[in-house]
Design an enzyme around this catalytic site. Structure first.
Site, PDB file in Angstrom:
ATOM      1  N   ASP A  38      24.829 -49.225  26.306  1.00  0.00           N
ATOM      2  CA  ASP A  38      24.465 -47.927  25.724  1.00  0.00           C
ATOM      3  C   ASP A  38      22.956 -47.685  25.787  1.00  0.00           C
ATOM      4  O   ASP A  38      22.322 -47.348  24.780  1.00  0.00           O
ATOM      5  CB  ASP A  38      24.946 -47.836  24.276  1.00  0.00           C
ATOM      6  CG  ASP A  38      26.339 -48.398  24.069  1.00  0.00           C
ATOM      7  OD1 ASP A  38      27.176 -48.218  24.964  1.00  0.00           O
ATOM      8  OD2 ASP A  38      26.589 -49.023  23.018  1.00  0.00           O
ATOM      9  N   GLU A 221      33.712 -40.166  24.361  1.00  0.00           N
ATOM     10  CA  GLU A 221      32.640 -40.539  23.438  1.00  0.00           C
ATOM     11  C   GLU A 221      31.286 -40.392  24.120  1.00  0.00           C
ATOM     12  O   GLU A 221      31.178 -39.925  25.252  1.00  0.00           O
ATOM     13  CB  GLU A 221      32.838 -41.966  22.930  1.00  0.00           C
ATOM     14  CG  GLU A 221      32.879 -43.041  23.989  1.00  0.00           C
ATOM     15  CD  GLU A 221      33.253 -44.401  23.403  1.00  0.00           C
ATOM     16  OE1 GLU A 221      33.593 -44.482  22.211  1.00  0.00           O
ATOM     17  OE2 GLU A 221      33.212 -45.394  24.156  1.00  0.00           O
TER      18      GLU A 221
END
Length: 347
Positions: A38, A221
């Site tokens: 991420d 997401e």
């Protein structure tokens, strides 16, 4: 019938060098790559800083976006409120975003547990990202938003910050459940602005019969919004992460002339109705591509993401790809750059 050409020494030498180059790209010729999840980035002075999911949020620094050194962790211990929000929190802070505003660095982060929306997004603030500076000190400002099972059909993780044309700062976020959301931040960027203004910006189909406490099958997401020309571009990750070779993560995109949407894909389908145009999916060597960020530096655009390397037991690796634009203003990336961009972690 086909014509057969003899393989000359020159052809053999070129083929051998090409194979060696591909092998070096795959194995980084023995160098240790930066293993991040991420990833998000920012720049202070002549130094880039990289932030990753991990205990306390892992921070790296670089002068060239290729060679990276470990810099610090934003938290030495977990946030004091973490276990109240998420009793099964394991100490890993997820999915950060970093944003510069009025001389301060705002680091947003997620507290959660797999498959649950016992989650919250927090923010910690610093005057500088240089740990050698006397001004370097992270000050946690606590919870920005929190999701509660049965109360909220959304998941308070994966924050990303965007300022609109008027200077208003917004946060997008979300994972599974009811999809991706967007809301206004207040002036100090630590809480929702009042009166609160929320928008749904992307979602996938979810059964109405599923219990609200369950993540469900809507595999979406990690929103990230980039302003480019006349449009806001919404990137999102579809599929499943964190499953090594079985990961199905890939990136889709839509765009809108308003930060609040609607975000439409290339076919005109609203991302709130399952729309999303494929940006990059990966290949046999690199799987699980996703949770991206995107930036413009010195007049060039870049896509930052993680990818799992098959040749290294599907360990997550940093990728920084050039972001190009087609004649109709849609982003493009070259899958070959997954092999050509190889980070190095310096000691």
């Amino acid at each position: 019938m086909p014509t057969h050409h003899p393989i000359t020494r020159q052809h053999w030498h070129h083929s051998w060098l090409s194979a060696l180059a591909l092998l070096c790209a795959s194995l980084a010729c023995g160098a240790k790559q930066v293993d991040v999840h991420d990833p998000v980035m920012t720049r202070e002075g002549d130094t880039w800083y990289l932030f990753s999911t991990g205990p306390g949020i892992t921070i790296y620094s670089s002068k060239d976006r290729v060679n990276w050194r470990y810099s610090d962790r934003a938290f030495g211990t977990e946030p004091t409120w973490a276990k109240r929000v998420s009793p099964s929190f394991d100490g890993h802070l997820w999915a950060p975003d970093i944003y510069q505003h009025k001389g301060l660095f705002y680091l947003y982060y997620s507290v959660s547990a797999f498959g649950k929306n016992t989650s919250a997004i927090g923010v910690t603030v610093n005057k500088t990202l240089n740990p050698a500076s006397p001004d370097y000190r992270w000050e946690d400002k606590g919870i920005v938003i929190e999701s509660v099972p049965q109360r909220d059909l959304w998941n308070a993780i994966d924050p990303a910050i965007i300022a609109d044309d008027h200077g208003q700062v917004w946060m997008s976020f979300g994972s599974f459940w009811g999809g991706l959301k967007l809301f206004k931040l207040n002036d100090d960027l630590t809480r929702p602005a009042e009166p609160q203004e929320w928008h749904s910006i992307a979602k996938l189909e979810r059964s109405v019969l599923m219990d609200d406490s369950q993540a469900g099958s809507a595999q979406i997401e990690a929103p990230f919004i980039l302003r480019k020309g006349d449009y806001y571009y919404l990137f999102a990750s579809w599929g499943l992460c964190c499953r090594k070779g079985d990961s199905t993560y890939h990136l889709v995109v839509g765009r809108s002339k308003q930060v609040t949407g609607p975000y439409l894909d290339k076919t005109g389908r609203d991302m709130n109705q399952g729309g999303g145009s494929l940006l990059i999916k990966g290949n046999k060597r690199w799987v699980g591509l996703g949770h991206n960020s995107a930036y413009t530096w010195d007049g060039k655009d870049y896509l930052v993401l993680h990818a799992y390397e098959a040749a290294d037991n599907y360990l997550q690796k940093l990728k920084i790809l050039n972001l190009h634009w087609d004649g109709e203003g849609w982003p493009q990336v070259d899958e070959k750059e997954l092999d050509s961009y190889i980070s190095q972690r310096l000691k």
